[in-house]
Enzyme design. Structure first.
Site, PDB file in Angstrom:
ATOM      1  N   HIS A 272       5.640  -0.833  13.809  1.00  0.00           N
ATOM      2  CA  HIS A 272       7.089  -0.394  13.375  1.00  0.00           C
ATOM      3  C   HIS A 272       7.270  -1.247  14.796  1.00  0.00           C
ATOM      4  CE1 HIS A 272      10.600   1.650  12.067  1.00  0.00           C
ATOM      5  NE2 HIS A 272      10.530   1.990  13.079  1.00  0.00           N
TER       6      HIS A 272
ATOM      7  N   ASN B   7      -0.073   1.923   9.638  1.00  0.00           N
ATOM      8  CA  ASN B   7       0.965   0.201  10.359  1.00  0.00           C
ATOM      9  C   ASN B   7       1.516   0.227  11.567  1.00  0.00           C
ATOM     10  OD1 ASN B   7       4.604  -0.626   9.243  1.00  0.00           O
ATOM     11  ND2 ASN B   7       5.131   1.329   9.569  1.00  0.00           N
TER      12      ASN B   7
ATOM     13  N   LYS C 170       5.985   6.206  -9.095  1.00  0.00           N
ATOM     14  CA  LYS C 170       5.176   5.251  -7.648  1.00  0.00           C
ATOM     15  C   LYS C 170       3.586   5.822  -7.784  1.00  0.00           C
ATOM     16  CE  LYS C 170       6.625   6.257  -3.808  1.00  0.00           C
ATOM     17  NZ  LYS C 170       6.414   5.760  -1.802  1.00  0.00           N
TER      18      LYS C 170
ATOM     19  N   ILE D 134       3.957   4.960   1.122  1.00  0.00           N
ATOM     20  CA  ILE D 134       3.238   5.119   0.992  1.00  0.00           C
ATOM     21  C   ILE D 134       2.950   6.770   0.340  1.00  0.00           C
ATOM     22  CG2 ILE D 134       0.144   5.201   1.008  1.00  0.00           C
ATOM     23  CD1 ILE D 134       1.816   2.444   1.739  1.00  0.00           C
TER      24      ILE D 134
ATOM     25  N   ARG E  69       8.500   0.186   1.743  1.00  0.00           N
ATOM     26  CA  ARG E  69       8.474   0.954   1.213  1.00  0.00           C
ATOM     27  C   ARG E  69       6.896   2.811   1.674  1.00  0.00           C
ATOM     28  NH1 ARG E  69       9.734   0.822  -4.290  1.00  0.00           N
ATOM     29  NH2 ARG E  69      10.346  -1.005  -4.657  1.00  0.00           N
TER      30      ARG E  69
ATOM     31  N   GLY F 130       6.033 -12.691   5.715  1.00  0.00           N
ATOM     32  CA  GLY F 130       5.033 -12.255   5.952  1.00  0.00           C
ATOM     33  C   GLY F 130       3.986 -12.583   7.268  1.00  0.00           C
ATOM     34  N   SER F 131       5.311 -12.612   8.536  1.00  0.00           N
ATOM     35  CA  SER F 131       4.850 -13.306   9.497  1.00  0.00           C
ATOM     36  C   SER F 131       3.603 -12.001   9.970  1.00  0.00           C
ATOM     37  CB  SER F 131       5.898 -13.532  10.473  1.00  0.00           C
ATOM     38  OG  SER F 131       6.049 -12.698  11.135  1.00  0.00           O
TER      39      SER F 131
END
Length: 196
Positions: free
Chosen positions: A110, A108, A66, A94, A92, A13-14
């Site tokens: 990346h 997001n 899911k 979505i 995961r 969780g940085s």
């Protein structure tokens, strides 16, 4: 009126920490309303606890599909009046349940210059390929693996003696400032794509 966000994370969780810090230091006009984590034992949950942020953890295997766990997540998001979903190391894809409910409002980050090196271990992929430049991409989320519309990118030079650890450190340093700054632009534009 600040934007109410849920941050989805699976690990230490940085980026979660950096986003919360940016909100509290008024660099990001948003309220971290909820952490969503698919690994109940992840360190990010401890971060949320110490930062006094509500969290929802779940074990995907305890649901039949899911769709089932995303319905549960959706009810949590609604109860916290979440406007945007911000992925920060959520490992995961979505699914349609959340994609439909938050169309154009899931973002997001990346650790590569997409479309290069999507998916897992982007840093390792970049090093084994021998690229001289990699970087960070912020994009809207669709049903694919890191395939949604690109919002902004920041390039990072790969030094000749670069190790995975040193490159990850450089990428994290960039992510922790670049993500809040880009999200601030998105929220100011009410979710419309921002081209850096």
């Amino acid at each position: 009126m600040t934007t109410r966000i849920a941050i989805f994370a699976s690990g230490s969780g940085s980026n979660f920490q950096a986003l919360v810090d940016a909100c509290r230091n008024e660099l990001l006009d948003a309220t971290p309303a909820l952490l969503v984590c698919d690994k109940p034992g992840a360190f990010v949950v401890e971060r949320a606890t110490s930062l006094d942020i509500p969290y929802f953890t779940f074990a995907p295997k305890s649901y039949s599909s899911k769709q089932e766990f995303e319905k549960h997540i959706l009810s949590e998001l609604k109860s916290y009046e979440v406007e945007f979903i911000i992925l920060a190391g959520y490992m995961r894809l979505i699914g349609p349940t959340l994609l439909d409910a938050y169309k154009g409002r899931i973002v997001n980050i990346h650790p590569s210059l997409l479309p290069a090196f999507p998916g897992l271990d982007a840093v390792g992929q970049a090093l084994s390929y021998g690229v001289k430049l990699t970087g960070v991409t912020i994009h809207f989320v669709d049903e694919g693996m890191d395939t949604g519309p690109i919002i902004a990118q920041e390039a990072i030079t790969v030094d000749p003696d670069e190790t995975k650890e040193s490159l990850e450190k450089k990428i994290h340093k960039t992510e922790h400032t670049f993500y809040p700054k880009t999200l601030q632009q998105i929220f100011a534009n009410k979710g419309e794509a921002v081209i850096k």
